[in-house]
Design an enzyme around this catalytic site. Structure first.
Site, PDB file in Angstrom:
ATOM      1  CG  ASN A 170      -1.921   1.104   1.256  1.00  0.00           C
ATOM      2  OD1 ASN A 170      -2.139   1.779   0.256  1.00  0.00           O
ATOM      3  ND2 ASN A 170      -2.508   1.338   2.403  1.00  0.00           N
ATOM      4  CB  CYS A 171       0.843   4.265   1.880  1.00  0.00           C
ATOM      5  SG  CYS A 171       0.112   3.725   3.441  1.00  0.00           S
ATOM      6  CB  SER A 190      -1.327   5.088   6.600  1.00  0.00           C
ATOM      7  OG  SER A 190      -0.925   3.846   7.127  1.00  0.00           O
TER       8      SER A 190
END
Length: 751
Positions: free
Chosen positions: A215-216, A429
């Protein structure tokens, strides 16, 4: 063998809050392979829905009929399968029978027909058929491509920063439609079923699990720039100027963003680039000495030349990021953190970032969408007038009144929430503090493996006012979410370094792996996170306490208890599997619409829940209530300690250009209360009539209040969409585009 690989030998089925429990002898075999205890409440819920479809509300008159039907259905099941102990309730029997779901449905249909409720029986059957069709269509590639070709709004406008008219975006959307259909087939059947129904949302299904992508991340720029790296056919040496350093940063961002599906961040860029700016300064110092610049003028000369280099380099980075396109057809979702540097070079870099953003892009001075700017406030450094960098803070306030960015981090509160200072990966996040085997606190080179979001309002609606049922259903759904997250980790661990060399081999993820190394060593033991998301805490409490519960201590405690349950579950999963499970206050510009739309179809228009046509994201205050920023922050501050894997707060204001002190007052108030704060203020611009402020929303975009202009070529409409800014005038979003913003403050003044 990883802890999850070891776990594969045992079926995942433990209760998340109380450990494994013995299953009742009478159970139901679901279509997706799960074996669940028989529960007559599910039959009652399905019948209530069917009666409502035929007769409409209120259903009080039909409750006696429902009671009789459920009793007769239980009796029939007991007679056929020997499962009832004669006590009613869950009907736990003694024979250990497993009833298939279609067998229960047949009993229900016959009971309705025998009672003469033919229309209700038809509604019950129709709903079941539609559910079967929906499950089949979700995994049908032709159906997915058809929705795209028909330009279904929920498909083409799912991402606010993807222009569906552009060829490479169309190609990515086509690949994504195929990826979603295949991905649903790859998921564990009960996870795929829960996603399709809307019990949960498996984020970024167009990329993962079809590909084992992450993801990130927080890119390890420091090591990559210092040691060099490789992109494609080029081995890139360490930069020898700040201009080359920023050029390399933009290339790294483009390549990393094409190798993952989430956002990426440049951590503490002022301190990162200061050594390269020092090379420029040393060069100008040597030039001054070489050309015999007067000693009284020499320092001024060197500073002016260095300042110009810094400004040009940061302006180039701004333009390069905004003109990049990744392989998925969008500008990289990039965040840049700064504000903690104390030296002259660091201060000049901070100043240049803010001045360039205030100036805007191009001759029309449009607001830059990326990178997202995140400025760190720190007591003793820049928070108060006596602090040495207070002047930079004032420039940051001015920038936010003009361009909405920067968002701000409160240094001390972030440390309390995460265990050490870090900026978010992409939008919101956050990583917890993590120390490697050599005792070093590692921030850069870490990542998130994906998010699965739980539909909390649906659980509350299914509970029908009974909190005991709510907690039971929550425990059951958390098992499915856990299985989904475990699968995300397993799938990510199946990647090999050659899949994404920029990440695994050339340094973006910190450690540089050999071709035969397992990527899983970068994920285990808390180095990465995988996230349990949630949505609609406001609506969840509304189901039990009404739509104006914010000042009810009992209701507030209920919402905190929900988050504590999520946090406790994540902690248990972390201990069990050896990976860091975090609770994430989910980014969901389209999910706020999707969950509500599915629940409205199932439960109808429920006041203050589905009737709004959107759900409130995460823990945010109901956007319709218009609290002051101070009331909003006081209300929301209690939630991030239980959701430190991802969070952000917003306050929305009227035009602030003439009253920057008002914004500074909110920043100061927030410092000891919350960790991460964004600004929403009208900054739309019309280049025809000169209007600056808030454009009027229309069905397909926004219009200038001054002259009615709707042409994106001659106006600049910028709204915050899920943490990042976006251009809804160019790419209209699905309903719910503003549900993340806080309530508008009509009058906010600070003397």
């Amino acid at each position: 063998m990883s802890p999850i690989d070891q776990e594969k030998q045992t079926r995942v089925g433990a209760d998340v809050s109380a450990g494994d429990v013995e299953r009742p002898p009478l159970s139901v075999l679901k279509r997706d392979g799960r074996r669940l205890p028989f529960d007559d409440a599910r039959i009652r819920s399905a019948l209530r829905r069917a009666f409502g479809a035929v007769y409409g509300p209120p259903l009080a008159l039909h409750e006696l009929v429902l009671d009789e039907l459920v009793e007769s259905i239980e009796a029939e099941i007991a007679d056929r399968f020997g499962g009832s102990d004669g006590a009613g309730g869950t009907g736990a029997g003694r024979t250990g029978a497993a009833i298939k779901i279609y067998e229960i449905q047949n009993v229900v249909e016959h009971a309705l027909l025998e009672s003469g409720e033919y229309a209700v029986a038809q509604a019950y059957i129709d709903y079941r058929v539609q559910r079967d069709l929906a499950r089949s269509r979700a995994t049908d590639v032709n159906q997915s491509i058809g929705r795209l070709l028909e330009k279904e709004q929920a498909v083409v406008n799912e991402n606010a920063n993807k222009d569906s008219d552009v060829f490479n975006t169309q190609r990515d959307l086509t690949a994504g439609a195929v990826g979603k259909a295949i991905g649903l087939r790859m998921l564990p059947p009960h996870v795929a079923n829960a996603h399709t129904k809307g019990d949960l949302h498996y984020h970024d299904l167009d990329y993962h699990p079809y590909a084992p992508m992450t993801n990130c991340c927080l890119i390890d720029f420091d090591t990559m720039l210092a040691q060099g790296f490789r992109i494609g056919n080029a081995q890139v040496d360490p930069p020898r100027s700040i201009q080359t350093a920023t050029a390399q940063i933009s290339q790294i961002i483009a390549n990393v963003s094409s190798s993952q599906y989430g956002g990426c961040s440049v951590n503490r860029i002022d301190e990162l680039l200061a050594p390269y700016a020092a090379i420029n300064r040393a060069k100008h110092q040597a030039d001054a000495e070489r050309w015999n610049v007067d000693e009284e003028q020499r320092n001024a000369y060197v500073e002016e030349k260095t300042r110009k280099d810094i400004y040009d380099a940061m302006q180039s980075l701004e333009y390069e990021i905004n003109t990049l396109f990744t392989s998925n057809g969008q500008t990289p979702f990039t965040s840049v953190g700064f504000g903690l540097g104390t030296g002259w070079l660091e201060r000049e870099i901070q100043r240049a970032i803010l001045q360039i953003r205030i100036l805007g892009l191009g001759g029309e001075r449009r607001t830059a969408i990326f990178p997202k700017l995140i400025f760190t406030l720190k007591r003793g450094l820049n928070l108060e007038p006596s602090d040495p960098n207070y002047d930079i803070k004032l420039l940051a306030v001015e920038c936010a009144t003009e361009r909405m960015y920067p968002d701000v981090l409160s240094y001390d509160t972030i440390v309390k929430l995460t265990g050490g200072f870090t900026m978010p990966m992409g939008c919101r996040s956050f990583l917890p503090a993590w120390v490697d085997d050599e005792g070093r606190n590692v921030v850069e080179g870490r990542m998130n493996l994906g998010v699965v979001t739980l539909n909390l309002p649906r659980i509350a609606l299914e509970a029908n006012g009974d909190q005991n049922v709510f907690w039971s259903l929550l425990a059951e759904r958390l098992q499915t979410v856990r299985d989904a997250l475990v699968y995300r980790v397993q799938r990510c661990a199946e990647a090999v370094p050659a899949n994404a060399p920029i990440l695994y081999v050339h340094g973006a993820f910190g450690r540089r792996l050999a071709p035969t190394d397992e990527v899983d060593e970068l994920f285990r033991d808390g180095r990465a996170t995988v996230s349990l998301g949630y949505i609609g805490l406001y609506e969840t409490a509304t189901a039990f306490y009404g739509g104006r519960w914010e000042n009810d201590p009992e209701a507030k405690e209920f919402t905190l208890r929900v988050l504590r349950r999520l946090a406790d579950s994540a902690a248990k999963w972390t201990d069990r599997y050896g990976y860091r499970f975090s609770v994430y206050s989910t980014p969901s510009e389209s999910l706020t619409d999707r969950f509500c739309r599915l629940d409205a179809a199932r439960f109808g228009s429920v006041p203050d829940i589905t009737d709004k046509e959107y759900y409130t994201n995460s823990f945010h205050y109901d956007v319709r209530k218009n609290p002051t920023p101070f009331e909003k922050l006081d209300f929301e501050k209690d939630y991030p300690p239980y959701a430190s894997g991802g969070f952000i707060h917003y306050c929305e204001y009227p035009v602030l250009r003439t009253n920057p002190k008002a914004l500074e007052a909110v920043w100061d108030y927030a410092y000891d209360r919350i960790g991460y704060l964004g600004t929403n203020t009208p900054i739309d611009r019309c280049h025809l009539c000169g209007f600056v402020g808030d454009f009027s929303p229309t069905a397909r975009g926004f219009a200038c209040p001054g002259c009615g202009n709707t042409d994106p070529r001659s106006c600049d409409v910028v709204k915050r969409t899920c943490g990042y800014l976006g251009n809804p005038q160019q790419r209209p979003m699905v309903h719910g585009r503003h549900v993340e913003i806080s309530s508008r403050v009509k009058h906010l003044t600070v003397d």
